[in-house]
Design an enzyme around this catalytic site. Structure first.
Site, short mmCIF file in Angstrom:
data_model
loop_
_atom_site.label_atom_id
_atom_site.label_comp_id
_atom_site.label_asym_id
_atom_site.label_seq_id
_atom_site.Cartn_x
_atom_site.Cartn_y
_atom_site.Cartn_z
N TYR A 89 0.64 -1.23 -0.06
CA TYR A 89 0.19 -0.06 0.09
C TYR A 89 0.83 1.21 0.04
O TYR A 89 0.66 2.32 -0.71
CB TYR A 89 -0.74 0.07 1.15
CG TYR A 89 -2.04 1.17 1.10
CD1 TYR A 89 -3.38 0.82 0.65
CD2 TYR A 89 -1.69 2.52 1.55
CE1 TYR A 89 -4.11 1.84 0.56
CE2 TYR A 89 -2.52 3.32 1.39
CZ TYR A 89 -4.04 3.14 0.84
OH TYR A 89 -4.73 4.10 0.85
N ASP B 107 1.64 20.02 -20.46
CA ASP B 107 0.83 18.70 -20.85
C ASP B 107 1.73 18.00 -21.67
O ASP B 107 1.91 18.00 -22.68
CB ASP B 107 -0.46 19.20 -21.48
CG ASP B 107 -1.23 18.06 -21.94
OD1 ASP B 107 -0.85 16.86 -21.75
OD2 ASP B 107 -2.40 18.38 -22.14
N PHE C 186 -18.81 14.16 -26.69
CA PHE C 186 -18.66 13.14 -27.83
C PHE C 186 -18.21 11.99 -27.09
O PHE C 186 -18.49 10.95 -28.14
CB PHE C 186 -17.26 13.68 -28.30
CG PHE C 186 -16.05 13.86 -27.38
CD1 PHE C 186 -16.09 15.06 -26.66
CD2 PHE C 186 -15.21 12.80 -27.02
CE1 PHE C 186 -14.81 15.12 -25.55
CE2 PHE C 186 -14.23 13.01 -26.24
CZ PHE C 186 -13.99 14.19 -25.42
N PHE D 1 -7.46 21.10 -24.75
CA PHE D 1 -7.81 19.70 -24.75
C PHE D 1 -9.03 19.34 -24.20
O PHE D 1 -9.33 20.11 -23.17
CB PHE D 1 -6.66 18.81 -24.41
CG PHE D 1 -6.91 17.45 -24.54
CD1 PHE D 1 -6.87 16.68 -25.77
CD2 PHE D 1 -7.34 16.54 -23.52
CE1 PHE D 1 -7.08 15.51 -25.84
CE2 PHE D 1 -7.75 15.17 -23.81
CZ PHE D 1 -7.70 14.76 -24.90
N THR D 2 -9.96 18.46 -24.43
CA THR D 2 -11.21 18.32 -23.85
C THR D 2 -11.22 18.23 -22.48
O THR D 2 -11.79 19.12 -21.57
CB THR D 2 -11.91 16.99 -24.49
OG1 THR D 2 -10.78 15.87 -24.24
CG2 THR D 2 -12.02 17.07 -26.14
N LYS E 148 -0.08 7.32 -23.45
CA LYS E 148 0.23 7.58 -24.98
C LYS E 148 1.98 7.32 -25.25
O LYS E 148 2.18 6.09 -25.31
CB LYS E 148 -0.04 9.05 -25.13
CG LYS E 148 -1.31 9.67 -25.52
CD LYS E 148 -2.29 9.28 -24.32
CE LYS E 148 -3.75 9.92 -24.44
NZ LYS E 148 -3.86 11.16 -23.93
N ARG F 218 -13.31 14.64 -34.35
CA ARG F 218 -12.58 15.99 -33.63
C ARG F 218 -13.12 17.23 -34.55
O ARG F 218 -12.50 17.80 -35.40
CB ARG F 218 -11.03 15.83 -33.85
CG ARG F 218 -10.56 14.64 -32.85
CD ARG F 218 -10.37 15.17 -31.32
NE ARG F 218 -11.22 14.69 -30.51
CZ ARG F 218 -11.30 14.41 -29.13
NH1 ARG F 218 -10.01 14.22 -28.84
NH2 ARG F 218 -12.26 14.02 -28.44
#
Ligand SMILES: *Cc1c(COP(=O)(O)O)cnc(C)c1O
Length: 459
Positions: A73, A216, A450, A125-126, A259, A383
């Site tokens: 943990y 980001d 979306f 970005f969303t 990514k 998009r």
């Protein structure tokens, strides 16, 4: 001879079998999915180019790392490996693991943004913008105009327009700007990079105005590869060195490790400021988990640490971007209108140019993505106006200049032959473009519509 081959620096050790479907089955499936490719079952999909997120193929080393998970943990060995890797490869001193990128965005936004603040960024970005808005902020787009022009071939469409930053400070004052958020290889601009020289200017600007610079960094390695290929003075630097330099120019970072880093789940918030780290540790236990696992299993942190190292390999990156460029070149040979230059993670089809008869309020990109699926079982993503959502004050649709369908290439997953199938399918859909109908909402979620929105064809 102009060398265009891009073969992969790996071979295939295990395969995943795919189901082949008929056109009738796909017509039924897309109808049931409300013409939203997010709502298709993946087993009804042949080539899945919905996203590059969490769908990369892990290496044998990453899988071996999974077996080395320390699932304690508190104080897992894998956390310290991850923390050290972030220091060594990305320069950030402190790491707070999160379940994925948006977990990091939530914590960062809650700590830094006050009601009435403005957060400039190189295109929205969303999830990033939504967390900024939920924390009381307003996103301000400061990317160069070329980024909104699908015909522009600017080599660094992710660059920031400093004049836009100056105008914002004049309008609202620097005390209303908690930080600037700079994405590398800007997703919504088509996977387009920012240059080091532009990033250095932004850094100087931030220092002058005493504003923090947040990164980001979801696709930083792909951005670094483009710098190596395109920016003067970087030809002889490795992707690894350039990644480190990019990160060093910024103060903190949010990362979706699904990514670049080729794991199925995970992310982190990283920073150099000890006080910010302390506050992030306070919040991470509320939303994610203890600060040494933050919603990730030990084995996932281990695979992530290994994935970070693999992601900055020059040969890996040449094959990765090479495959995307191959798809772009072949589509162009068939006269398909796409965003140029080719992106790092995807090729974007210009849906407005392909479906000239469908006005933007009838969601041409959404309709095109559905038609491509029916044609061949290739899953892509809208998009455009659906992704852009509505203005939170006026309730009006945002109408972005770019109305695109994204063909996103998972890392190390598909072959050149798969890419050829995609090219033929897009060409066929283009030939039949006039038969494709526009769409209207039959269910519209209030946020991030979306993902779960449903549509029907207009008659
Ligand atoms: C994917 C992504 C995020 C969010 O990360 P998740 O892991 O999906 O939560 C943030 N910014 C950019 C640019 C992304 O591509």
């Amino acid at each position: 001879m102009d060398k265009q081959s891009w073969a992969e620096p790996y071979k295939i050790k295990m395969v995943e079998l795919l189901k082949m479907t008929t056109r009738e089955e796909r017509e039924k499936a897309i109808e049931e999915a409300g013409f939203n490719t997010f709502l298709l079952r993946s087993e009804d999909v042949y080539i899945d180019l919905l996203t590059d997120s969490g769908v990369g193929a892990m290496s044998d080393r990453q899988w071996a790392g999974m077996m080395m998970g320390d699932e304690s943990y508190a104080g897992s060995r894998n956390f310290y490996h991850l923390e050290q890797t972030v220091k060594d490869y990305y320069s950030y001193q402190f790491t707070v693991p999160t379940h994925q990128g948006r977990g990091a965005e939530n914590i960062l936004s809650q700590i830094l943004i006050k009601d009435g603040d403005f957060v400039p960024g190189n295109m929205y970005f969303t999830t990033t913008r939504l967390h900024q808005e939920l924390a009381g902020g307003t996103f301000v787009d400061v990317i160069i105009d070329e980024a909104h022009d699908s015909a522009s071939t600017h080599p660094f469409k992710g660059n920031v327009d400093l004049d836009k930053l100056n105008r914002l400070v004049e309008e609202v004052g620097s005390e209303k700007i908690p930080y600037i958020c700079i994405a590398t290889c800007v997703n919504m601009a088509g996977g387009q990079p920012i240059s080091i020289s532009n990033l250095k200017e932004v850094r100087r600007w931030c220092d002058q105005h005493q504003i923090m610079l947040v990164h980001d960094m979801t696709r930083v390695a792909e951005n670094a590869y483009f710098i190596q290929q395109r920016e003067e003075g970087y030809q002889n630097k490795s992707v690894k060195e350039i990644v480190y330099e990019i990160c060093s120019l910024t103060d903190a970072a949010t990362m979706s490790s699904k990514k670049d880093a080729m794991v199925n789940i995970g992310g982190f918030l990283a920073m150099n400021d000890a006080e910010l780290y302390e506050r992030a540790c306070e919040l991470v236990v509320v939303y994610e988990g203890l600060h040494t696992y933050g919603g990730m299993a030990g084995r996932d942190m281990e695979a992530l640490a290994i994935g970070i190292k693999e992601s900055v390999d020059d040969a890996h990156m040449a094959a990765r971007i090479g495959q995307v460029a191959y798809l772009g070149r072949e589509l162009e040979k068939h006269g398909v209108p796409i965003v140029k230059p080719y992106g790092g993670h995807a090729i974007f089809l210009d849906a407005q140019a392909i479906l000239k008869h469908v006005p933007q309020e009838n969601f041409p990109a959404q309709a095109l993505a559905a038609a491509l699926y029916v044609e061949s079982g290739v899953r892509s993503m809208e998009r455009g106006v659906v992704s852009a959502g509505r203005n939170k004050d006026t309730g009006e649709n945002y109408y972005p200049k770019l109305e695109l369908v994204r063909l996103t290439i998972p890392r190390r997953v598909y072959t050149q032959a798969h890419m050829d199938v995609v090219v033929e399918s897009v060409a066929q859909v283009m030939e039949d473009a006039e038969s494709i109908k526009g769409l209207e909402f039959i269910y519209e979620p209030k946020m991030l519509r979306f993902f779960q929105g449903r549509f029907k064809q207009i008659s």
